[in-house]
Design an enzyme around this catalytic site. Structure first.
Site, short mmCIF file in Angstrom:
data_model
loop_
_atom_site.label_atom_id
_atom_site.label_comp_id
_atom_site.label_asym_id
_atom_site.label_seq_id
_atom_site.Cartn_x
_atom_site.Cartn_y
_atom_site.Cartn_z
N GLY A 10 0.93 -0.91 0.47
CA GLY A 10 0.04 -0.01 0.38
C GLY A 10 1.03 0.99 0.48
N GLY A 15 0.74 4.19 4.53
CA GLY A 15 2.24 2.66 3.88
C GLY A 15 3.27 4.12 3.31
N ASP A 34 2.07 -1.48 -4.39
CA ASP A 34 0.36 -0.95 -4.33
C ASP A 34 0.14 -1.60 -5.98
OD1 ASP A 34 -1.06 1.31 -3.04
OD2 ASP A 34 -1.79 0.72 -5.08
N ASN A 96 -12.19 -4.47 2.57
CA ASN A 96 -10.37 -4.58 3.42
C ASN A 96 -10.32 -6.45 2.99
OD1 ASN A 96 -10.27 -1.81 2.55
ND2 ASN A 96 -9.99 -1.69 4.60
N VAL A 119 -2.08 -3.67 9.54
CA VAL A 119 -2.60 -2.04 9.82
C VAL A 119 -3.94 -1.09 9.38
CG1 VAL A 119 -1.90 0.69 9.69
CG2 VAL A 119 -0.23 -0.82 9.91
N ARG A 152 -2.02 8.93 21.14
CA ARG A 152 -3.07 10.17 20.85
C ARG A 152 -3.97 9.92 22.61
NH1 ARG A 152 -6.33 7.20 16.06
NH2 ARG A 152 -5.54 8.81 14.80
N HIS A 176 -9.35 -1.95 18.08
CA HIS A 176 -9.56 -0.83 17.65
C HIS A 176 -10.10 -0.31 16.92
CE1 HIS A 176 -6.78 2.49 16.07
NE2 HIS A 176 -7.19 2.11 14.64
#
Ligand SMILES: NC(=O)c1ccc[n+]([C@@H]2O[C@H](COP(=O)([O-])OP(=O)(O)OC[C@H]3O[C@@H](n4cnc5c(N)ncnc54)[C@H](O)[C@@H]3O)[C@@H](O)[C@H]2O)c1
Length: 309
Positions: A10, A15, A34, A96, A119, A152, A176
């Site tokens: 990616g 990426g 990619d 995905n 990811v 974060r 997540h």
């Protein structure tokens, strides 16, 4: 002795930024792949041309051909579509899934000994997909989310107290998704637990902002999702593996009874080293924290069942 080789699948926002960080840090030779023709080649050449300035001697190849990825030590999978405003991470599920499945098959064929860092979202279901499709040992398949979510939370704690981010450790467990489980009790500033430093109201506000951290960025960008902090989190994981640092980091790991969860990927603290996940660290949880983790696991289980992995 040769250099390490990292493939990033990616060449989009996450990426390409991750690949650039790895190259700039001179951690490994990088192959960025990619399906779009020209994009990995163009971005790859651009990144390579910055290396004299960052004084990095790595090789960098942008390609559409998996042959170039042969025998990679680490493969980072960022291929997929990202969230747009109004989309949840789960909306990405079906598209995905097909992408991650196809990518994993290619990775297994060309780099059978690699360590996979997934990811693509929805993260926990996608890493479970890569695990099942690859048939790699669980130590060599993990997901990136906790390092980002914790970063974060660290940012918000440091902002609130006006202290260095260096002093702040934050702990986020679970999937997540919106059910992730930030743990203020295990989050510290210079070793002092958060509840000793802030009122419950302030902590609750920080926890809520952490949970919605990805959505906050999507809301601003409108055409994509976060990538600077995510790529920094990827770099930290790749660095811990290639340098065999034995670093304790929150990662999505395959649980077989740990935390009372069986046969599912969940964000937990792990020890990362050259073999991948070398240990799952179990910490004691209160009843409320355990219930929150179970709720998060149930949300991941639902997704995993939808795609049958
Ligand atoms: N785990 C996390 O914490 C986290 C954080 C940020 C983003 N993400 C996820 O990472 C993914 C990538 O995000 P982005 O912002 O880089 O998106 P992006 O759209 O900028 O890039 C995705 C890239 O994947 C490529 N791609 C699609 N199918 C492919 C295939 N079969 N093989 C190779 N490449 C393929 C696309 O051409 C595109 O260049 C998304 O799923 C996003 O939700 C996860």
């Amino acid at each position: 002795m040769g250099r390490f080789k990292v493939t990033v699948v990616g060449a989009g926002n996450v990426g390409a930024t991750a690949a650039q960080r790895i190259a700039d840090a001179e951690l490994a030779d990088v192959v960025m792949i990619d399906i779009l023709e020209g994009i990995p080649q163009g971005k790859g050449l651009d990144i390579l041309e910055g290396c004299p300035i960052s004084r990095s001697d790595v090789r960098f190849i942008g390609t559409n051909d998996y042959k170039e990825t042969k025998d990679s030590d680490v493969v980072v999978i960022t291929a997929g579509i990202a969230r747009k405003p109004g989309m949840s991470r789960d909306d990405l599920l079906k598209t995905n899934y097909d992408i991650v499945k196809g990518v994993t098959e290619q990775v297994v064929k060309h780099s059978p000994k690699s360590i996979l860092i997934v990811v693509s979202n929805p993260l926990d279901a996608m890493v479970q997909t890569a695990f099942k499709v690859s048939r790699f040992p669980k130590e060599r398949v993990m997901g990136m989310a906790g390092v980002l979510d914790s970063a974060r939370m660290r940012t918000f704690i440091a902002m609130e107290l006006g202290v260095s981010v260096d002093n702040v450790h934050a702990f986020v467990l679970g999937g997540h998704g919106d059910d992730m489980v930030p743990l203020p009790r295990y989050s510290t500033v210079a070793g002092i637990p958060l509840p000793d430093l802030m009122s419950k109201e302030v902590i609750d506000r920080i926890v809520e902002r952490t949970r919605k951290g990805g959505g906050e960025i999507v809301g601003y960008l409108k055409t994509g999702s976060a990538y600077y902090a995510p790529s920094a989190a990827i770099l930290e994981m790749v660095d811990a593996i290639l340098k065999d640092k034995k670093k304790i980091l929150p990662c999505a790991a395959y649980l077989e009874g740990e935390y009372g969860i069986n046969g599912l990927y969940m964000g937990v603290p792990v020890k990362l080293g050259s073999s991948g996940i070398e240990q799952i660290v179990e910490i004691s949880l209160t009843n409320d924290e355990r219930a929150a983790l179970q709720k998060s696991a149930a949300a991941v289980q639902e997704l995993v069942e939808k795609i049958g992995v």
